[in-house]
Design an enzyme around this catalytic site. Structure first.
Site, PDB file in Angstrom:
ATOM      1  CD1 TRP A 135      -2.629   1.515   0.469  1.00 52.70           C
ATOM      2  CD2 TRP A 135      -2.173   1.772   2.615  1.00 52.70           C
ATOM      3  NE1 TRP A 135      -3.516   2.443   1.037  1.00 52.70           N
ATOM      4  CE2 TRP A 135      -3.104   2.791   2.244  1.00 52.70           C
ATOM      5  CE3 TRP A 135      -1.475   1.771   3.794  1.00 52.70           C
ATOM      6  CZ2 TRP A 135      -3.577   3.695   3.128  1.00 52.70           C
ATOM      7  CZ3 TRP A 135      -2.100   2.865   4.955  1.00 52.70           C
ATOM      8  CH2 TRP A 135      -3.118   3.653   4.421  1.00 52.70           C
ATOM      9  CG  ASP A 216      -2.070  -2.671   7.427  1.00 54.44           C
ATOM     10  OD1 ASP A 216      -3.322  -2.524   8.256  1.00 54.44           O
ATOM     11  OD2 ASP A 216      -1.563  -1.993   6.593  1.00 54.44           O
ATOM     12  CE  LYS A 253      -9.893  -0.074   3.303  1.00 52.98           C
ATOM     13  NZ  LYS A 253      -9.721   0.686   2.133  1.00 52.98           N
TER      14      LYS A 253
HETATM   15  C1  LMR Z   1      -6.782   1.922  -0.667  1.00 52.55           C
HETATM   16  O1  LMR Z   1      -5.763   1.291  -0.749  1.00 52.55           O
HETATM   17  O2  LMR Z   1      -7.414   2.050  -1.968  1.00 52.55           O
HETATM   18  C2  LMR Z   1      -7.426   2.078   0.593  1.00 52.55           C
HETATM   19  O3  LMR Z   1      -6.909   1.514   1.331  1.00 52.55           O
HETATM   20  C3  LMR Z   1      -7.845   3.662   0.626  1.00 52.55           C
HETATM   21  C4  LMR Z   1      -6.837   4.277   1.069  1.00 52.55           C
HETATM   22  O4  LMR Z   1      -6.868   5.293   1.949  1.00 52.55           O
HETATM   23  O5  LMR Z   1      -5.727   4.232   0.418  1.00 52.55           O
END
Ligand code: LMR
Length: 410
Positions: A135, A216, A253
């Site tokens: 991420w 996470d 989520k």
């Molecule tokens: C995503 O990866 O789309 C979500 O976790 C939203 C975000 O805050 O990045």
């Protein structure tokens, strides 16, 4: 006239929220949002979970409802119930009282508290190993507090599967006591999780190098539709590992409480020593930054987790969401196969959770957006929740067109 802040540089928009803004501004009626990881219903609309609607009603009907401050560590019944969801009702960490938990501003707030804690109290390493890819926000959450980041192997681009050998090598080669961030399920962005056998190898390797694991957990219930299943790696970690374990938990989520910023930070300790001192330090982090956490989301989630009928409804809601996503994975894969789109597409159905790491290139993604109004992150990650029976054929045709008409073949 210039002033002392005149030299501040303009940064590019955030990749995900910038994408969202471009999607919103797009006036083409056929546009499709496969960007941000937020669940959408069959009509492409945000979904308020039935369990949340019911909890909301009960809370507002309660004559004792008010908007008072929560304690600094959060809403106690929420924090306790959140720990049980992630660790299991029978967790030895809970039974042996070697757990410190505190409410946070969703998963990102939890990661931030974890980072602060590591900066201040972890002497062995200040480097956080992140999966490649991960991420995007992980980097700035840690680096903004001065931690260093490094990568461990994860996704094999060729095979579109887990590079378990590289992963284990990187664990073994990292300096003893390094911090490893692990996505507990529904890996973001790849949608690819280790199997249980692979998890055991990963946990054993972490243990042998005395690395510090930071889980996470942003998608519990989204990978398999089952909460316990999706917390398996964490619970196995509690069983196997001897180091403390950090857990960052989000309810954005899985309860669909995105904007309410509801989450928790848990620290599983090897013994119950020093729990209260650690909690006092975490409380100071919260107090200095947000004084005390927001109450509304905590009350909703707590009501759902602690009311048997609502808990049952929520578990059903998770199945509704995860099954709809699975059915759209199949629909997209089938449509691409039917179109004879060059490349292989089974990885779309083999991945799980909110995302598919499609394998589309940056150029293909850019063309999807400019020519077809289909929006996804430049890495090729698609939020499958944005697909539905009304748009999946359109998206498949758009992918087919860009794959055929860009240089790079899949
Ligand atoms: C995503 O990866 O789309 C979500 O976790 C939203 C975000 O805050 O990045």
């Amino acid at each position: 006239m210039s002033h002392i802040f005149s030299g501040i540089q303009q940064l590019p928009p955030d990749a995900l929220f910038g994408l969202k803004a471009r999607y919103t501004a797009d006036t083409r009626s056929e546009k499709v949002d496969l960007g941000i990881g937020a669940y959408r219903d069959e009509n492409g609309k945000p979904w308020v979970l039935p369990s949340v609607k019911e909890a909301d009603k009960l809370i507002h009907e309660d004559p004792n409802f008010n908007h008072e401050y929560l304690p600094i560590q959060g809403f106690a019944s929420f924090v306790d119930a959140a720990a049980k969801v992630i660790l299991g009702d029978e967790s030895p960490a809970i039974k042996q009282e070697r757990l410190v938990s505190i409410q946070t501003l969703s998963g990102t707030g939890s990661l931030h508290i974890a980072a602060k804690f590591l900066v201040k109290f972890y002497n062995q390493s200040q480097t956080v190993y992140l999966s490649k890819p991960t991420w995007a926000n992980h980097y700035q959450v840690f680096e903004s507090l001065g931690l260093k980041t490094a990568s461990y192997s994860y996704w094999n681009t060729e095979t579109k599967s887990l590079d378990i050998e590289g992963y284990l090598n990187d664990i073994n080669n990292a300096p003893e006591g390094s911090i490893f961030l692990l996505h507990s399920c529904a890996h973001n962005p790849t949608g690819l999780d280790p199997t249980r056998d692979e998890w055991i190898k990963i946990l054993e390797a972490l243990k042998s190098k005395n690395h510090l694991p930071l889980f996470d957990s942003a998608y519990q219930g989204f990978a398999s539709g089952d909460l316990a299943n999706d917390a398996w790696a964490i619970q196995k970690g509690v069983e196997i590992l001897e180091t403390p374990i950090l857990i960052c938990q989000s309810f954005a989520k899985n309860v669909g409480m995105y904007g309410e910023r509801i989450g928790a930070f848990h620290l599983v300790l090897p013994t119950s020593d020093n729990k209260s001192a650690i909690l006092s330090q975490l409380q100071t982090f919260i107090r200095s930054e947000i004084s005390n956490p927001p109450a509304y989301g905590a009350k909703i989630v707590s009501k759902i987790l602690t009311t048997p009928s609502l808990r049952k409804q929520w578990e059903q809601d998770l199945i509704t969401m995860s099954q709809r996503i699975t059915s759209q994975r199949i629909a997209l894969r089938d449509a691409l196969v039917q179109l004879g789109t060059p490349g292989t597409w089974d990885h779309i159905v083999n991945q799980q959770g909110m995302f598919s790491f499609t394998g589309l290139t940056k150029e293909q993604v850019a063309r999807l957006e400019s020519k077809h109004a289909v929006y996804l992150v430049s890495s090729g990650r698609a939020s499958v929740a944005g697909l539905n029976n009304h748009n999946v054929q359109y998206v498949a045709k758009a992918i087919d067109e860009v794959v055929r008409n860009t240089d790079t073949k899949l």
